[in-house]
Design a protein around this motif. Sequence first.
Motif, short mmCIF file in Angstrom:
data_model
loop_
_atom_site.label_atom_id
_atom_site.label_comp_id
_atom_site.label_asym_id
_atom_site.label_seq_id
_atom_site.Cartn_x
_atom_site.Cartn_y
_atom_site.Cartn_z
N LYS A 114 0.81 -1.21 0.00
CA LYS A 114 0.00 0.00 0.00
C LYS A 114 0.85 1.26 0.00
O LYS A 114 0.40 2.31 -0.47
CB LYS A 114 -0.93 0.02 1.23
N VAL A 115 2.06 1.18 0.54
CA VAL A 115 2.84 2.39 0.75
C VAL A 115 4.23 2.35 0.11
O VAL A 115 4.99 3.30 0.21
CB VAL A 115 3.00 2.68 2.27
N CYS A 116 4.56 1.25 -0.57
CA CYS A 116 5.93 1.08 -1.05
C CYS A 116 6.30 2.02 -2.19
O CYS A 116 7.49 2.21 -2.47
CB CYS A 116 6.16 -0.38 -1.45
N SER A 117 5.33 2.66 -2.85
CA SER A 117 5.67 3.62 -3.89
C SER A 117 6.48 4.78 -3.33
O SER A 117 7.19 5.46 -4.08
CB SER A 117 4.40 4.15 -4.56
N LYS A 118 6.38 5.00 -2.03
CA LYS A 118 7.15 6.06 -1.39
C LYS A 118 8.64 5.89 -1.66
O LYS A 118 9.38 6.88 -1.75
CB LYS A 118 6.90 6.02 0.12
N LEU A 119 9.09 4.65 -1.81
CA LEU A 119 10.51 4.38 -1.97
C LEU A 119 10.95 4.33 -3.43
O LEU A 119 12.15 4.35 -3.70
CB LEU A 119 10.86 3.06 -1.28
N ILE A 120 10.00 4.29 -4.35
CA ILE A 120 10.37 4.30 -5.78
C ILE A 120 10.25 5.71 -6.35
O ILE A 120 10.91 6.05 -7.35
CB ILE A 120 9.50 3.31 -6.59
N ILE A 174 4.11 -1.27 -7.83
CA ILE A 174 5.21 -1.60 -6.94
C ILE A 174 4.69 -2.56 -5.87
O ILE A 174 3.79 -2.23 -5.11
CB ILE A 174 5.80 -0.34 -6.28
N PRO A 175 5.25 -3.77 -5.80
CA PRO A 175 4.73 -4.79 -4.87
C PRO A 175 5.33 -4.64 -3.48
O PRO A 175 6.12 -3.72 -3.20
CB PRO A 175 5.20 -6.08 -5.53
N THR A 176 4.97 -5.55 -2.59
CA THR A 176 5.62 -5.63 -1.28
C THR A 176 7.12 -5.80 -1.47
O THR A 176 7.57 -6.58 -2.31
CB THR A 176 5.06 -6.83 -0.49
#
Length: 461
Positions: free
Chosen positions: A249-255, A449-451
Motif C-alpha cells: 500500500k505504501v511502497c511507492s514512497k521508496l520508488i 510496486i509490490p511488497t
Amino acid sequence: MSCAISDAEIRIAENSVEAALDAGASAVQVTLDKACTDIVALLNGELDNIRHTGDRSLTFRLYSEGRYGVFSTNRLDDNGIRSFMKQAVEHLRLQAEDPFRKLPSETTGEAVRGDEMGLCWYGYDTVTGKDRIAAAESVSVFGKEGNEGKGWKLISEEVEYNNTLADTLLLDSSGTRCRQVETSFEVSAQATVQDRAGAKYSGFDWDYGISPDRISSSECGRKAVEEAVSQINPERIPGGKYTMVVDRKVCSKLINPIISGLGGLRIQQRSSFLTDTLDKKVFHEGMSLVDRPRVPGKCGSILFEPDGRACIDRDIIIEGVVKEYFINTYMSGKMGMEATSDTANRPVLLPFVNGNPGLTEALRKGEGILERDGILNICGDGILVTGFNGGNCNAATGEFSYGIEGFEFRNGVIVRPIESMLITGEMITLWNSLIAAGTDPMNGMSRQIPTLAFSDISFNS
C-alpha cells in the motif's frame, strides 16, 4: 456518455488550432481536458454529503519565432478563443527566444477513439444517485454487528464513494490527434477505534475499478477496522538495524525518488543523485524497473505522451543498471540526447528473491505468487512498515528520513504493533540492500510496486 467531450467541443478545439495560427503562432498544440466526478460521503453510517464536480479547459502550447508559452482558458467559444489567442501571441513575443522549443517530429496515430486501452466503461451514465448511496452504505460497518470487540470500540467511520469520467483530446498544427477516455469507480473507508484507556487508532482501505463491478463487493470498511484494531497497544522497540518489509500500500514512497531522480531536467541541471548513471550498474542486480504503459485495462496505461509522441514499453533499470533517463522533446534538444518519455507512465517493479534465481525467473514468467506473508517468511525477523508519517528525500543526494508505523515480526509472523520510528539512509544504498520484491502490486495504482524487503535498515526510536 454525457460527461465526455462532445462533438461541439471537439469542433471548438479544432477551430482553436486555426485561430492560433491566424493570430501569428508558427505552431500550436491544443489539449482539451474534461472531467466530472460524483461523490457520496457517509459519516458514522449516515449520509454526510453528496457532491458533483465538473471541469473543462483548453490548454495551448504556442510557438512563435523561437518563443514558447503555455496558456489556458475554460471559456469554450470560437470568438472568445480568437481574441484570447491574439493576446497570447502578443504576450509570447515578449518572451526570450528558446531554440529547443518545438513540436515533436513524430507522433502517434493509435489513440483515435479514446477507448483503445480498455479504460472506459460505457455504462457510466446508468449509475444513479441511489446506486452511489447504496455502494457507500454496503461498505459501512458502523453500528452493525461485529464492529466492537474485546477492549475496543469503533468510534468513527468515514466512507467515500466516487465515480469519475476523464476525457482528454490532444491536437496540434502538424495534424496530430490523440484521445483517451477513462472511467473509474472508487470506494474508501477510514475507521477510528478507541481502546479502554481512551487511545485512538485509525485504519484505511480502498477499492477501485473501471466499472462498478469490483467495488460492489468491497469489504474495505471491515478491513479498515481490522487495520485500526491491529495497532492497539503499540510497544517501543530499541533502535538499530533491522530487516524491513514495506507493505504494497505504501511502497511507492521508496520508488518515487528514483523516478524523479531520472528526470531529464534534474539530470541536465545536475541536481539529481542519479546524474551520470546512464548505462551504469547503480542498484542491486535484483532491481528491474520497467515502464509498461500499453497493457489494456490497467490503471496508468496510455498510448501517447503529453506532446503526442507514442508511449512505448521501456526498460528503465535492468538488473541494477540504469537504462534510460526521462527525456521529453524539449530536454532532448537541450541535452543532445534522444527523446524517451516525460516520465514513467506505468512503472512496474519486477519480482525478485535474493539468492533464488530459479524462483525469480518463475515469478517473472507469472508462474507463482509471492505476497506479503511469503516475503515475511523469507525474511524471518524484522519490521513491517505499513505507513509513512512525514519525512523527505533529498533530491540531490538521495539521503532520506521518514517516519514510519508498523509491526515487528518474528519467524515470518507479526507479533506486535510498534510505536512510531524513524528510518534514515540513502536511496542507492537502500536499493542495494534489496532482499525481495513480490507479485502483489495494488490494483488501481499506476505505479505497480509490490511488497518489498530490504536488509540492514537503520531504525531510530
